[in-house]
Design an enzyme around this catalytic site. Structure first.
Site, short mmCIF file in Angstrom:
data_model
loop_
_atom_site.label_atom_id
_atom_site.label_comp_id
_atom_site.label_asym_id
_atom_site.label_seq_id
_atom_site.Cartn_x
_atom_site.Cartn_y
_atom_site.Cartn_z
CD GLU A 1 1.31 -7.58 10.87
OE1 GLU A 1 2.46 -8.02 11.00
OE2 GLU A 1 0.64 -7.75 9.83
N GLY B 1 -4.20 -13.04 4.09
CA GLY B 1 -3.69 -14.39 3.85
C GLY B 1 -2.80 -14.37 2.61
CE LYS C 1 -5.88 -3.18 4.22
NZ LYS C 1 -6.21 -4.18 5.21
CE LYS D 1 -2.01 -1.89 3.65
NZ LYS D 1 -1.85 -3.31 3.43
N1 LIG Z 1 0.05 -10.93 4.16
C1 LIG Z 1 -1.15 -10.56 3.77
O1 LIG Z 1 -2.16 -11.24 4.03
C2 LIG Z 1 -1.34 -9.29 2.96
C3 LIG Z 1 -2.61 -8.95 2.46
C4 LIG Z 1 -2.75 -7.80 1.65
C5 LIG Z 1 -1.64 -7.00 1.41
N2 LIG Z 1 -0.43 -7.34 1.96
C6 LIG Z 1 0.70 -6.47 1.70
O2 LIG Z 1 1.65 -7.18 0.89
C7 LIG Z 1 2.98 -6.80 1.25
C8 LIG Z 1 3.78 -8.05 1.59
O3 LIG Z 1 3.23 -8.67 2.74
P1 LIG Z 1 3.98 -9.91 3.41
O4 LIG Z 1 3.04 -10.47 4.39
O5 LIG Z 1 4.55 -10.76 2.35
O6 LIG Z 1 5.21 -9.17 4.16
P2 LIG Z 1 6.57 -9.82 4.64
O7 LIG Z 1 6.42 -11.28 4.85
O8 LIG Z 1 7.05 -8.96 5.77
O9 LIG Z 1 7.56 -9.65 3.40
C9 LIG Z 1 8.02 -8.42 2.95
C10 LIG Z 1 9.15 -8.63 1.96
O10 LIG Z 1 9.50 -7.36 1.39
C11 LIG Z 1 10.93 -7.26 1.39
N3 LIG Z 1 11.29 -5.84 1.34
C12 LIG Z 1 11.07 -4.87 2.26
N4 LIG Z 1 11.57 -3.69 1.84
C13 LIG Z 1 12.10 -3.92 0.60
C14 LIG Z 1 12.79 -3.12 -0.35
N5 LIG Z 1 12.99 -1.82 -0.13
N6 LIG Z 1 13.20 -3.69 -1.51
C15 LIG Z 1 12.99 -5.01 -1.76
N7 LIG Z 1 12.35 -5.83 -0.89
C16 LIG Z 1 11.94 -5.29 0.28
C17 LIG Z 1 11.34 -7.97 2.65
O11 LIG Z 1 12.72 -8.29 2.59
P3 LIG Z 1 13.52 -8.93 3.85
O12 LIG Z 1 13.11 -10.39 3.85
O13 LIG Z 1 14.94 -8.73 3.52
O14 LIG Z 1 13.05 -8.19 5.07
C18 LIG Z 1 10.43 -9.20 2.56
O15 LIG Z 1 10.98 -10.15 1.67
C19 LIG Z 1 2.84 -5.79 2.40
O16 LIG Z 1 2.92 -4.49 1.89
C20 LIG Z 1 1.46 -6.08 2.97
O17 LIG Z 1 0.89 -4.92 3.57
C21 LIG Z 1 -0.25 -8.46 2.70
#
Ligand SMILES: NC(=O)c1ccc[n+]([C@@H]2O[C@H](COP(=O)([O-])OP(=O)(O)OC[C@H]3O[C@@H](n4cnc5c(N)ncnc54)[C@H](OP(=O)(O)O)[C@@H]3O)[C@@H](O)[C@H]2O)c1
Length: 359
Positions: free
Chosen positions: A205, A334, A220, A120
């Protein structure tokens, strides 16, 4: 044949789920859609792993908490400014967390890439940042997964507008965590018990203040408002935080320990709810006027009444849906569901590119 080359930011929960789907499904896409999808690079905060030979290994490595730099990375910026393979379109897929990727996304699109987001951050910054992005990307931005994960929320807004309908207001309960907490409180649990349950069930979280602060809902709300066509600054949305005063900056352990201090005040708020109403944490985004994010007395007979767990609800009040509103509800989080939203976008880009070529 259409060729799509992906540069993916983030190999976290969503990033790994997207990569898995692409690796599993792309043979079928090639046969059925004449679409070839390949990875130019995947990145985490340590850099970009170029090529896809090591991708399956990288997915397993990241599951265990490793950094891609240990597999050999290059600066992501170098990849973003490089040319795609001849005959390919490039899509930058930003699945990273919040801020920090705006400039990287910008670099990619200045170089002609399409952009798909579940992050986002890049769309919820200042109006200047947003407009700069939109000026470059009027037809190259897809972001279904930023709101409601895999549910068709953004595409519904776009379709309503494209069909000539007028959206008067969107009301939403777009946080599974807050939806769960509110229904647990209503079911007789104290506020602190409800928060603890949300953490134990992994709806919240690990530090639940990230959800309770309301910032995620405000982000959002900004994205929904901008998709509706509103010009809005983040500072114009005074979102209500459910983090009790004085517990904003204490350690996570102390926060959980002292949370019961807030139970009485929360209970008082709950018993003040009007008859025939329930307490919900909602975003209200009218066509004009203030956008609000916070607790609201909500009629039991509304689409928000039946919320009983972590589902999201989006209710559209439009010119054509005025006597009965259009409601979308379902799981709004998810990794796999969010990844589905990202993959829908990628396939939609492929369809769009084919159509444009045929015209
Ligand atoms: N999980 C859900 O259900 C969900 C639902 C809707 C939207 N989202 C959104 O989707 C995104 C990902 O969620 P997630 O659950 O996968 O998060 P996550 O598990 O914390 O993964 C985030 C990833 O982004 C990488 N990252 C952070 N900053 C970066 C940068 N500047 N350049 C390149 N890579 C970078 C991190 O690298 P490192 O491993 O090195 O830290 C990690 O691999 C978030 O923005 C979240 O708000 C998630």
């Amino acid at each position: 044949m259409k060729r799509m080359e992906i540069v993916q930011l983030g190999l976290g929960n969503v990033g790994r789920a997207v990569a898995q789907i692409i690796l599993e499904e792309r043979k079928r896409w090639l046969e059925e859609l004449d679409l070839e999808v390949s990875y130019r690079a995947v990145s985490d905060t340590s850099g970009a792993l170029v090529g896809e030979d090591l991708l399956p290994q990288a997915i397993r490595f990241k599951e265990k908490g490793g950094k891609l730099a240990d597999l050999g990375t290059e600066p992501l910026e170098d990849v973003l400014v490089s040319d795609p393979e001849p005959g390919s379109i490039r899509v930058v897929v930003d699945l990273a967390v919040h801020g920090g990727t705006y400039d990287l996304d910008l670099l990619g699109i200045q170089n002609g890439s399409y952009l798909v987001l579940s992050n986002k951050g890049p769309l919820s910054g200042t109006t200047d940042q947003y407009e700069k992005l939109m000026k470059l990307l009027p037809d190259r931005l897809w972001h279904e997964a930023t709101v409601g994960a895999g549910m068709p929320v953004i595409s519904t807004i776009n379709s309503l507008i494209a069909s000539g309908d007028e959206i008067f207001e969107i009301q939403a309960s777009p946080s599974g965590t807050l939806g769960f907490i509110m229904s647990a409180v209503e079911g007789g649990h104290s506020f602190s018990e409800a928060v603890r349950m949300a953490v134990e069930l992994h709806y919240a979280e690990p530090d639940p203040r990230d959800d309770l602060s309301g910032l995620d809902v405000a982000r959002k709300a900004i994205i929904l408002a901008r998709t509706m066509g509103r010009e809005i600054e983040p500072g114009e949305i005074p979102y209500q935080s459910l983090v009790p005063d004085g517990l904003e900056n204490v350690s996570q352990e102390e926060f959980m320990e002292r949370l019961p201090e807030a139970d009485e005040a929360f209970h008082d708020r709950l018993v003040s709810v009007e008859a025939g109403h329930m307490l919900r944490y909602l975003a209200r985004i009218p066509k004009e006027g203030p956008v609000t994010v916070g607790l609201a007395d909500t009629p039991v007979e509304s689409p928000f009444g039946p919320i009983s767990g972590p589902e999201n609800v989006f209710d559209f009040h439009t010119r054509r849906y005025s006597d009965v509103t259009l409601t979308i509800s379902g799981p709004g989080a998810g990794p796999e569901r969010t990844a589905s939203g990202v993959v829908f976008d990628l396939l939609d880009i492929a369809r769009r590119v084919t159509r444009d070529e045929e015209e």
